[in-house]
Design an enzyme around this catalytic site. Sequence first.
Site, PDB file in Angstrom:
ATOM      1  N   GLU A 253      -2.305 -17.917   3.537  1.00 29.27           N
ATOM      2  CA  GLU A 253      -1.260 -18.483   4.400  1.00 29.27           C
ATOM      3  C   GLU A 253      -1.695 -19.885   4.811  1.00 29.27           C
ATOM      4  O   GLU A 253      -2.829 -20.082   5.242  1.00 29.27           O
ATOM      5  CB  GLU A 253      -1.066 -17.609   5.640  1.00 29.27           C
ATOM      6  CG  GLU A 253       0.108 -18.078   6.477  1.00 29.27           C
ATOM      7  CD  GLU A 253       0.018 -17.657   7.941  1.00 29.27           C
ATOM      8  OE1 GLU A 253       1.062 -17.584   8.586  1.00 29.27           O
ATOM      9  OE2 GLU A 253      -1.098 -17.424   8.438  1.00 29.27           O
ATOM     10  N   HIS A 325       6.666 -11.037   9.125  1.00 26.59           N
ATOM     11  CA  HIS A 325       6.567 -10.626  10.529  1.00 26.59           C
ATOM     12  C   HIS A 325       6.568 -11.800  11.504  1.00 26.59           C
ATOM     13  O   HIS A 325       6.493 -11.594  12.706  1.00 26.59           O
ATOM     14  CB  HIS A 325       5.275  -9.810  10.708  1.00 26.59           C
ATOM     15  CG  HIS A 325       4.057 -10.645  10.447  1.00 26.59           C
ATOM     16  ND1 HIS A 325       3.770 -11.182   9.199  1.00 26.59           N
ATOM     17  CD2 HIS A 325       3.078 -11.090  11.269  1.00 26.59           C
ATOM     18  CE1 HIS A 325       2.668 -11.897   9.279  1.00 26.59           C
ATOM     19  NE2 HIS A 325       2.223 -11.859  10.521  1.00 26.59           N
ATOM     20  N   ASP A 326       6.610 -13.030  10.992  1.00 26.52           N
ATOM     21  CA  ASP A 326       6.536 -14.205  11.861  1.00 26.52           C
ATOM     22  C   ASP A 326       7.865 -14.934  12.020  1.00 26.52           C
ATOM     23  O   ASP A 326       7.903 -15.986  12.654  1.00 26.52           O
ATOM     24  CB  ASP A 326       5.511 -15.208  11.304  1.00 26.52           C
ATOM     25  CG  ASP A 326       4.080 -14.732  11.483  1.00 26.52           C
ATOM     26  OD1 ASP A 326       3.816 -13.968  12.426  1.00 26.52           O
ATOM     27  OD2 ASP A 326       3.215 -15.130  10.673  1.00 26.52           O
TER      28      ASP A 326
HETATM   29  C1  GLC Z   1      -0.635 -16.009  11.146  1.00 28.74           C
HETATM   30  C2  GLC Z   1      -0.027 -14.638  11.278  1.00 28.74           C
HETATM   31  C3  GLC Z   1       0.545 -14.512  12.651  1.00 28.74           C
HETATM   32  C4  GLC Z   1      -0.593 -14.650  13.640  1.00 28.74           C
HETATM   33  C5  GLC Z   1      -1.348 -15.956  13.430  1.00 28.74           C
HETATM   34  C6  GLC Z   1      -2.658 -15.937  14.146  1.00 28.74           C
HETATM   35  O1  GLC Z   1       0.303 -17.021  11.223  1.00 28.74           O
HETATM   36  O2  GLC Z   1       0.913 -14.416  10.272  1.00 28.74           O
HETATM   37  O3  GLC Z   1       1.220 -13.302  12.841  1.00 28.74           O
HETATM   38  O4  GLC Z   1      -0.093 -14.596  14.936  1.00 28.74           O
HETATM   39  O5  GLC Z   1      -1.645 -16.188  12.088  1.00 28.74           O
HETATM   40  O6  GLC Z   1      -3.519 -15.017  13.547  1.00 28.74           O
END
Ligand code: GLC
Length: 555
Positions: A253, A325-326
């Site tokens: 990510e 989920h974000d």
């Molecule tokens: C990423 C995850 C998110 C989380 C963040 C911090 O963006 O997808 O859900 O809150 O990292 O770990």
Amino acid sequence: MENSWYKEMAVYQIWPRSFKDGNGDGIGDLYGVLDKLDYIKSIGVDAIWFSPLYPSPNADYGYDIADYKNISPEYGDLELFKKVLDGAHERGMRVFMDLVVNHTSDEHPWFKESLKGKDNPYHDYYIWRKGKGDKKPPNNWLSTFEGGAWEYNEELDEYYLHVFAKKQPDLNMDNPKVREEVKSIMRFWLDMGVDGFREDVITFISKAEGLPDGFPLPVATGIEHYKKGPHIHEYLREFREVLNDYDCFVVGESPMTGSKDALEFTAGEDRELDMMISFDHMQADCIMTDTIATPFSLRKMKKAFTHWQEDLYGKAWNALYIENHDHPRIINRYGSLKYRVESAKMLATMCYLQCGTPFVYQGQEIGMTNITLSSIDQFRDVVTFNNERLFKKFGFSDKKYLEIANRTSRENARTPVQWDNSQYAGFSTVEPWFYVNPNYTEINVADAEKDPNSILNYYRKLLKFRKEHKVAIYGDYKEHYKNSRSLYVYERNLDSQRLLVVSSFTEKHVQFEAPEGFDLSKGELVLSNYRMCPVTKNSFVTRPYETRVYLFDEV
Ligand code: GLC
Ligand code: CA
């Protein structure tokens, strides 16, 4: 282009807390997953990515990890996890874990040790610094989730860095021992049989030397000093060496990374990541983050997709997603509630027939939508509360902020999966940990199974079609109608096969003419979201949120 299993697969993402409660405590768990493996397989996916399953105080619902080599008792235990893993493998599905190593929970034993003193060997596992005199933090960085990025500890008279929530202290990746820990976590799961990782905000793990002040922003000040830090490639290569011992896969990510930068990580034989989760195409109705919402711009979305498609083709591989989920549910964002079924099918088609690996998020396959809550106290996410403080600072009323949270919060994606129309949507036998969307009586898996024209059955057809046609997987990408504000049109080519994907993003009727070189009468209509699909003189008028896919052989 080199063929490989990760390019041909489709992935299903599980956010475990809301997937399915199997032991009747209102919280989703691995018993629930075990029970639904056949269902998951039936969608046509080849892998499951689990959002964090580890023990966690849940300050950020699992993304704050207290033990990397265990399963949260809320979800089961290691033995149950192995059953799920075996069950997935028996059905021909791979399993990926979420690897969250930019930070731990402040309840992780390493952090607790690090608090014991500057001489403690774990002190240097985190980023501790002296303040700047008269109670000022070491620099001006702000966290993404919760005010300042530094938290003061009186006993040590030092601050620790947290670029996310206070309860998520950043690890000091410059410490070789920390990197050894990461490798040991990887081996632990890979040795158990796990097939790879989704690496959380992985491009943030290296921070600029000296931690200089950042350009002032309302949130995340300092991000330019860690979004692609000085040692990022070195550290990722080090991790890759471990991964190279296994037949596995990693997707990273990477917020704030453009398609050109992505190549540094994902191109070539010795790539650090097999794919990257990008954000550009998720910003067609907002600025930088979902919270700063703007009207949806199709042209912005198309531009983002096209950049990634063109820049990566033949060099690297895309991860294709429109939900996780974000983010709020995609139908509310880029589709239409009025044409929920049509737009859900159209959105899946336009996304998953691009070149890349499809990622489907739980509930997306039945067209779940956003929930509307009636007060801010009903929300649960640290991000919603942080934004509340920010918006109030800028003079927004409670009512106005509630509207914003309902539209933009990531909690929209975290309501329990709607399995049937019984109480609590068949998610649990008791009241679930979070609100069930009241539309479960109409939108649920059981009903979708019975309806041949359901969104679910369309996803099955779409993923099956992709799997059976190399042109859908490996074909090149060329966009048409670039300037259109209503249509998204692209073609894919491989050897003698050709696909034309036409998608309308409006309820208005739009005249579509086949681009030069296409004769629709010679194409086979392989996918569509309306029953009758007439063509007149190589053109047709689109119906609301219509999508059509034509396949041409021997071109
Ligand atoms: C990423 C995850 C998110 C989380 C963040 C911090 O963006 O997808 O859900 O809150 O990292 O770990
Ligand atoms: Ca449970």
